[in-house]
Write a protein that holds these residues in place. Structure first.
Motif, PDB file in Angstrom:
ATOM      1  N   SER A 197       1.190  -1.060  -0.063  1.00  0.00           N
ATOM      2  CA  SER A 197       0.032  -0.068   0.516  1.00  0.00           C
ATOM      3  C   SER A 197       0.354   1.293   0.313  1.00  0.00           C
ATOM      4  O   SER A 197       0.099   2.239  -0.142  1.00  0.00           O
ATOM      5  N   PHE A 198       2.399   0.789   0.317  1.00  0.00           N
ATOM      6  CA  PHE A 198       3.077   2.085   0.518  1.00  0.00           C
ATOM      7  C   PHE A 198       3.343   3.136  -1.340  1.00  0.00           C
ATOM      8  O   PHE A 198       3.834   2.130  -1.486  1.00  0.00           O
ATOM      9  N   SER A 199       2.584   3.222  -1.764  1.00  0.00           N
ATOM     10  CA  SER A 199       2.630   3.812  -3.074  1.00  0.00           C
ATOM     11  C   SER A 199       2.705   5.064  -3.737  1.00  0.00           C
ATOM     12  O   SER A 199       2.616   6.288  -2.412  1.00  0.00           O
ATOM     13  N   THR A 200       2.983   5.834  -4.507  1.00  0.00           N
ATOM     14  CA  THR A 200       2.832   6.811  -4.962  1.00  0.00           C
ATOM     15  C   THR A 200       1.322   7.885  -4.218  1.00  0.00           C
ATOM     16  O   THR A 200       1.816   9.124  -3.700  1.00  0.00           O
ATOM     17  N   SER A 201       0.408   7.238  -5.417  1.00  0.00           N
ATOM     18  CA  SER A 201      -0.701   7.360  -3.957  1.00  0.00           C
ATOM     19  C   SER A 201      -1.587   8.001  -2.565  1.00  0.00           C
ATOM     20  O   SER A 201      -1.680   8.658  -2.492  1.00  0.00           O
ATOM     21  N   PHE A 202       0.015   6.967  -2.434  1.00  0.00           N
ATOM     22  CA  PHE A 202      -0.190   7.003  -1.102  1.00  0.00           C
ATOM     23  C   PHE A 202       0.113   8.407   0.033  1.00  0.00           C
ATOM     24  O   PHE A 202      -0.454   8.441   0.410  1.00  0.00           O
ATOM     25  N   PHE A 203       1.323   8.626  -0.669  1.00  0.00           N
ATOM     26  CA  PHE A 203       1.727  10.222  -0.367  1.00  0.00           C
ATOM     27  C   PHE A 203       1.632  11.593  -0.725  1.00  0.00           C
ATOM     28  O   PHE A 203       1.829  11.802  -0.715  1.00  0.00           O
ATOM     29  N   SER A 204       0.340  10.951  -1.968  1.00  0.00           N
ATOM     30  CA  SER A 204      -0.238  12.038  -2.426  1.00  0.00           C
ATOM     31  C   SER A 204      -1.468  12.785  -2.041  1.00  0.00           C
ATOM     32  O   SER A 204      -1.986  12.266  -1.862  1.00  0.00           O
ATOM     33  N   ILE A 205      -1.419  13.418  -0.861  1.00  0.00           N
ATOM     34  CA  ILE A 205      -1.886  13.997  -0.146  1.00  0.00           C
ATOM     35  C   ILE A 205      -2.664  15.442   0.039  1.00  0.00           C
ATOM     36  O   ILE A 205      -1.327  16.352  -0.012  1.00  0.00           O
ATOM     37  N   SER A 206      -3.693  15.852  -1.102  1.00  0.00           N
ATOM     38  CA  SER A 206      -4.034  17.737  -0.905  1.00  0.00           C
ATOM     39  C   SER A 206      -3.692  18.449   0.249  1.00  0.00           C
ATOM     40  O   SER A 206      -3.377  18.122   1.671  1.00  0.00           O
ATOM     41  N   ALA A 207      -3.376  19.693  -0.144  1.00  0.00           N
ATOM     42  CA  ALA A 207      -3.119  20.772   0.998  1.00  0.00           C
ATOM     43  C   ALA A 207      -4.099  20.677   2.349  1.00  0.00           C
ATOM     44  O   ALA A 207      -3.450  20.772   3.059  1.00  0.00           O
ATOM     45  N   SER A 208      -5.233  20.614   1.601  1.00  0.00           N
ATOM     46  CA  SER A 208      -6.272  20.181   3.303  1.00  0.00           C
ATOM     47  C   SER A 208      -6.205  19.307   4.004  1.00  0.00           C
ATOM     48  O   SER A 208      -6.283  19.736   4.968  1.00  0.00           O
ATOM     49  N   ASP A 209      -5.687  18.095   3.474  1.00  0.00           N
ATOM     50  CA  ASP A 209      -5.576  17.181   3.860  1.00  0.00           C
ATOM     51  C   ASP A 209      -4.785  17.167   4.875  1.00  0.00           C
ATOM     52  O   ASP A 209      -4.430  16.629   6.497  1.00  0.00           O
ATOM     53  N   TRP A 210      -3.096  17.824   4.330  1.00  0.00           N
ATOM     54  CA  TRP A 210      -2.418  18.011   5.557  1.00  0.00           C
ATOM     55  C   TRP A 210      -2.231  19.892   6.302  1.00  0.00           C
ATOM     56  O   TRP A 210      -2.899  18.534   7.495  1.00  0.00           O
ATOM     57  N   MET A 211      -3.534  19.695   6.313  1.00  0.00           N
ATOM     58  CA  MET A 211      -3.508  20.883   7.571  1.00  0.00           C
ATOM     59  C   MET A 211      -5.008  20.115   8.281  1.00  0.00           C
ATOM     60  O   MET A 211      -4.651  20.627   9.862  1.00  0.00           O
ATOM     61  N   TYR A 212      -5.523  19.619   7.872  1.00  0.00           N
ATOM     62  CA  TYR A 212      -6.993  18.959   9.137  1.00  0.00           C
ATOM     63  C   TYR A 212      -5.751  17.681   9.612  1.00  0.00           C
ATOM     64  O   TYR A 212      -6.279  17.898  10.520  1.00  0.00           O
ATOM     65  N   LEU A 213      -4.738  16.773   9.028  1.00  0.00           N
ATOM     66  CA  LEU A 213      -3.793  16.294   9.926  1.00  0.00           C
ATOM     67  C   LEU A 213      -3.347  16.659  10.646  1.00  0.00           C
ATOM     68  O   LEU A 213      -2.810  16.085  11.912  1.00  0.00           O
ATOM     69  N   ALA A 214      -3.000  17.983  10.118  1.00  0.00           N
ATOM     70  CA  ALA A 214      -1.290  18.927  11.979  1.00  0.00           C
ATOM     71  C   ALA A 214      -2.503  18.885  12.589  1.00  0.00           C
ATOM     72  O   ALA A 214      -2.368  18.985  13.703  1.00  0.00           O
ATOM     73  N   ILE A 215      -3.679  19.190  12.215  1.00  0.00           N
ATOM     74  CA  ILE A 215      -4.790  19.996  14.052  1.00  0.00           C
ATOM     75  C   ILE A 215      -5.115  18.777  14.474  1.00  0.00           C
ATOM     76  O   ILE A 215      -4.991  18.753  15.788  1.00  0.00           O
ATOM     77  N   LEU A 216      -5.410  17.084  13.127  1.00  0.00           N
ATOM     78  CA  LEU A 216      -5.675  16.095  14.326  1.00  0.00           C
ATOM     79  C   LEU A 216      -4.127  15.691  14.802  1.00  0.00           C
ATOM     80  O   LEU A 216      -4.506  15.049  16.270  1.00  0.00           O
ATOM     81  N   SER A 217      -3.374  15.623  14.542  1.00  0.00           N
ATOM     82  CA  SER A 217      -1.902  14.851  15.529  1.00  0.00           C
ATOM     83  C   SER A 217      -1.425  15.475  16.304  1.00  0.00           C
ATOM     84  O   SER A 217      -1.106  15.510  17.173  1.00  0.00           O
ATOM     85  N   SER A 218      -1.456  16.839  15.845  1.00  0.00           N
ATOM     86  CA  SER A 218      -0.968  18.375  17.036  1.00  0.00           C
ATOM     87  C   SER A 218      -1.702  18.872  18.153  1.00  0.00           C
ATOM     88  O   SER A 218      -1.723  17.782  19.539  1.00  0.00           O
ATOM     89  N   LEU A 219      -2.769  19.021  18.172  1.00  0.00           N
ATOM     90  CA  LEU A 219      -4.138  19.348  18.778  1.00  0.00           C
ATOM     91  C   LEU A 219      -4.631  19.088  19.202  1.00  0.00           C
ATOM     92  O   LEU A 219      -4.625  18.169  20.653  1.00  0.00           O
ATOM     93  N   CYS A 220      -5.769  17.808  18.703  1.00  0.00           N
ATOM     94  CA  CYS A 220      -6.292  16.763  19.059  1.00  0.00           C
ATOM     95  C   CYS A 220      -5.227  15.022  19.497  1.00  0.00           C
ATOM     96  O   CYS A 220      -6.507  14.813  20.336  1.00  0.00           O
ATOM     97  N   THR A 221      -4.016  15.458  19.286  1.00  0.00           N
ATOM     98  CA  THR A 221      -3.759  14.214  19.586  1.00  0.00           C
ATOM     99  C   THR A 221      -2.443  14.636  20.962  1.00  0.00           C
ATOM    100  O   THR A 221      -2.760  13.953  21.817  1.00  0.00           O
ATOM    101  N   ALA A 222      -1.754  14.897  20.549  1.00  0.00           N
ATOM    102  CA  ALA A 222      -0.541  15.220  20.957  1.00  0.00           C
ATOM    103  C   ALA A 222      -0.812  16.322  22.516  1.00  0.00           C
ATOM    104  O   ALA A 222      -0.607  15.877  24.002  1.00  0.00           O
TER     105      ALA A 222
END
Length: 293
Positions: A197-222
């Motif tokens: 599953s570690f393909s090129t598409s796996f690491f192709s993430i939109s800017a909005s998804d990166w923003m939401y992931l950053a909030i999810l992992s930093s604010l909502c998790t750590a």
């Protein structure tokens, strides 16, 4: 100036509000559940590691405990996977209503894992929760997969809480979260490698998804995990328990505000959800006062 207790109480409500927003972020992120959880854990470990280095938190731990924490990490990773998968196949409201049953899975897991006797009122409240769930099953049958995944997530959450409780009393919570999340990363990375599953598409993430992931992992998790431990130094377990039980309510309200018609459910659904939530809170109140006898 407000006292430490008042500031901690308000801080705890902010943390619970953030946890409620987690489900909304899961719906906003376009990634499937598995890559979503993998990115969440990787980014969260990065933020926690920054915190560890800045505060010089020691990471030394006995090898036996390390292995147990890595295993606990697999459980929490599977909990998050089923949680976000439930959101993807149903919606936030259904998932959070089912997730609120975690307290009752805990009530039955403790006697099995630690030999505590079964308490009659927990069985009684468990029956009422089943009534609430049966109402939701009956009126929202189109979301059956999401309901089953949400219940699985609640069970895994309860299993993690019971298993993790023995470590929380002894070790630094930052250290615990670091190794547990690392265990989840290792497990899911092996799974992704095994399925190519570690393909090129796996690491192709939109800017909005990166923003939401950053909030999810930093604010909502750590942040939320570390901050929740700090406020518990100033608040009673009773106050913490009642406040945390507001998470599904915050989450469902936020989901309706963000997604509008998609999250509006039938009156019978809200009846079932209220039955579950009130029962969970009542169970906590009864448990608190009986512990003081």
């Amino acid at each position: 100036m407000p006292s430490d207790n008042v500031k901690s109480y308000l801080h705890l409500h902010l943390i619970v509000f953030i946890w409620g927003f987690t489900a909304v972020l899961g719906a906003l992120i376009s990634l499937d559940a598995l890559p979503l959880v993998w990115y969440r854990m990787v980014l969260a470990v990065f933020f926690i590691l920054c915190y560890v280095l800045y505060n010089k938190v020691p990471l030394q731990i006995p090898k036996k405990i390390l292995l147990q924490l890595l295993f606990a990490g697999i459980v929490i990773a599977l909990h998050w996977f089923t949680f976000f998968r439930a959101i993807k196949v149903s919606n936030v409201s259904v998932t959070l209503a089912c997730l609120s049953t975690g307290a009752f899975f805990t009530s039955f897991l403790e006697p099995i894992l630690y030999g505590r006797k079964i308490i009659w009122y927990e069985v009684f409240f468990g029956v009422i929760v089943i009534v609430g769930l049966s109402i939701i099953f009956r009126v929202e049958s189109q979301y059956i997969e999401g309901i089953l995944l949400g219940l699985s997530s609640a069970f895994l959450s309860a299993l993690f809480s019971v298993y993790n409780s023995k470590f929380a009393k002894v070790y630094n919570p930052t250290l615990i979260s670091f190794y547990e999340l690392t265990g989840g990363i290792i497990f899911f990375s092996l799974l992704l490698l095994g399925t190519n599953s570690f393909s090129t598409s796996f690491f192709s993430i939109s800017a909005s998804d990166w923003m939401y992931l950053a909030i999810l992992s930093s604010l909502c998790t750590a942040y939320a995990f570390i901050a929740s431990v700090k406020v518990m130094r100033f608040l009673s377990p009773y106050t913490v328990m009642l406040t945390i039980n507001l998470e599904p309510i915050y989450g469902i309200i936020l989901a309706v505000l963000v997604f509008h018609e998609k999250e509006k459910m039938s009156p019978q659904f809200y009846l079932g959800a209220v039955i579950i939530l009130v029962t969970v809170i009542t169970n906590g109140i009864v448990k608190y006062y009986r512990s003081k006898d």
